[in-house]
Design an enzyme around this catalytic site. Structure first.
Site, PDB file in Angstrom:
ATOM      1  N   GLU A   1      33.664  -2.803  38.021  1.00  0.00           N
ATOM      2  CA  GLU A   1      34.736  -2.783  36.790  1.00  0.00           C
ATOM      3  C   GLU A   1      35.827  -3.528  37.114  1.00  0.00           C
ATOM      4  O   GLU A   1      37.123  -2.814  37.134  1.00  0.00           O
ATOM      5  CB  GLU A   1      34.962  -1.359  36.246  1.00  0.00           C
ATOM      6  CG  GLU A   1      35.212  -0.405  37.374  1.00  0.00           C
ATOM      7  CD  GLU A   1      35.170   1.015  36.881  1.00  0.00           C
ATOM      8  OE1 GLU A   1      36.102   1.790  37.458  1.00  0.00           O
ATOM      9  OE2 GLU A   1      34.368   1.413  36.207  1.00  0.00           O
TER      10      GLU A   1
ATOM     11  N   CYS B   1      69.838  -3.866  29.851  1.00  0.00           N
ATOM     12  CA  CYS B   1      71.112  -3.258  30.403  1.00  0.00           C
ATOM     13  C   CYS B   1      70.812  -2.330  31.383  1.00  0.00           C
ATOM     14  O   CYS B   1      71.511  -1.237  31.359  1.00  0.00           O
ATOM     15  CB  CYS B   1      71.944  -2.982  29.373  1.00  0.00           C
ATOM     16  SG  CYS B   1      72.401  -4.387  28.163  1.00  0.00           S
TER      17      CYS B   1
ATOM     18  N   GLY C   1      39.313  -5.692  36.919  1.00  0.00           N
ATOM     19  CA  GLY C   1      40.464  -6.255  35.829  1.00  0.00           C
ATOM     20  C   GLY C   1      41.377  -7.188  36.425  1.00  0.00           C
ATOM     21  O   GLY C   1      41.173  -8.348  36.226  1.00  0.00           O
TER      22      GLY C   1
END
Length: 401
Positions: free
Chosen positions: A259, A328, A261
């Protein structure tokens, strides 16, 4: 993709912008399948959480991939993209029984990673095929933030709880059709991975009606020149040999499942940002760009390093820059990094921006999420529009005060 191609995409769609190279995704998929070409039944289930854009999912479906999902919403995305339910596996962690039952009703393969839920689900749905996620207590990678197979991990059923697990299965008469592990990203030593695989094989012997063994993923990709990566070709040779031998011992043909990714999409991704300001202080030259950790949080979240190139002047004289965003708070992508001389208005390209980048973007500071583009057949295809102010307001409910 070349710098001139990325520049043309930036000019057409603006910055900040995510761009994905379809050819790289395809080559990574083929590299993995070729490494295990001697396995009769191989299933690649792409990990949706890495990059969940529908067009990327459809590209992988066309190549023959299934899906690895972790939420009901990812399951729904997969079904919407055209994946058959039996080509989707669902591996949640800490979700409600209601969500698991909702997914099971869709015909998707369920993968359970804790004893409590296993017992509850087995008692109510003994005939529904279930995969079990085992924690082998193996640390296969170097980053504890993304390694999930070690002893302190919240994921999986401890291998030391196997007697308890077997009692639950016996008492509920539930149908176990798969065994799974996932050590996490950044596998540095394939021998450690193979050691974990042996634990999974030993566990599999306790279940007589398995259809597949899922070895998860975690293949490391290079982030800079000379960086190490998982040798999937060597892993393919060694694990294939052991898997085929286990099949004979087990007496039944099995599907070998992965699996991946990051392995499939990380190197395919580029994040493009425009330089707003070059600021010289007493000790540092800052390149301030039109984005921040609201769009690419990985460097701030767990210290990932993305190669940064000034694609506006790739051959310029190199200087040292700290590349910072417009949020910020401390918002630093790179500190004292050698980059071709930067001028205001230049476009910077961040490499390895395909995995866990857009999917972790937010609207912090009420900024819009970027657009996404798929580069395929030498053409840029817009696959997600840039957000607008209307998107920021869409789900808010104004009340009279």
């Amino acid at each position: 993709m070349e710098s001139n191609q990325l520049l043309s995409v930036a000019e057409e769609f603006g910055c900040p912008l995510y761009v994905y190279d379809a050819a790289k995704i395809e080559s990574q998929y083929n590299r993995l399948t070729n490494a295990f070409s001697k396995v009769e039944k191989l299933r690649i289930n792409y990990a949706v959480k890495a990059l969940s854009n529908l067009s990327v999912l459809k590209l992988l479906k066309k190549m023959g991939s299934g899906l690895d999902t972790v939420s009901i919403q990812e399951v729904q995305l997969g079904l919407h993209a055209g994946f058959a339910p039996d080509h989707i596996i669902y591996t949640p962690n800490g979700v409600s029984m209601d969500e698991i039952e909702e997914v099971a009703a869709l015909g998707v393969q369920i993968n359970i990673d804790n004893l409590s839920i296993l017992e509850q689900f087995g008692a109510k749905h003994p005939n529904t095929p279930v995969c079990i996620r085992i924690n082998p207590h193996v640390m296969a990678g170097g980053n504890t933030n993304i390694s999930v197979g070690h002893i302190d991990s919240k994921f999986g059923i401890s291998i030391h709880q196997l007697p308890h697990l077997l009692r639950i299965v016996e008492n509920t008469k539930m149908h176990i059709n798969g065994i799974h592990m996932h050590t996490g990203s950044d596998i540095l030593d394939i021998e450690v991975f193979l050691y974990a695989a042996e634990i999974l094989f030993d566990t599999a012997k306790h279940f007589k009606e398995l259809d597949f063994i899922d070895f998860g993923s975690g293949f490391k990709v290079p982030y800079k020149k000379g960086d190490i990566e998982t040798n999937v070709e060597e892993l393919g040779k060694k694990l294939t040999k052991r898997f085929l031998a286990f099949e004979k011992e087990y007496g039944r043909e099995l599907t070998l499942t992965f699996e991946p990714g990051k392995f499939l999409v990380s190197e395919a991704g580029f994040f493009l940002a425009k330089v707003n300001v070059v600021k010289q202080t007493t000790s540092t030259v800052f390149a301030g760009i039109d984005t921040g950790f609201n769009h690419l949080i990985r460097p701030m979240f767990y210290g990932s390093e993305h190669f940064i190139e000034n694609i506006s002047h790739p051959k310029g004289k190199e200087r040292f820059y700290s590349v910072v965003g417009y949020i910020c708070e401390t918002d630093t992508f790179a500190t004292n990094r050698r980059i071709s001389e930067i001028k205001e208005g230049d476009i910077l390209s961040f490499r390895n921006a395909g995995a866990y980048c857009f999917t972790m973007a937010s609207n912090y500071n009420s900024r819009f999420k970027p657009a996404e583009v798929l580069w395929k057949d030498d053409k840029a295809h817009l696959i997600r529009q840039r957000e607008t102010f209307e998107d920021i307001l869409r789900n808010q409910v104004e009340i009279e005060l």
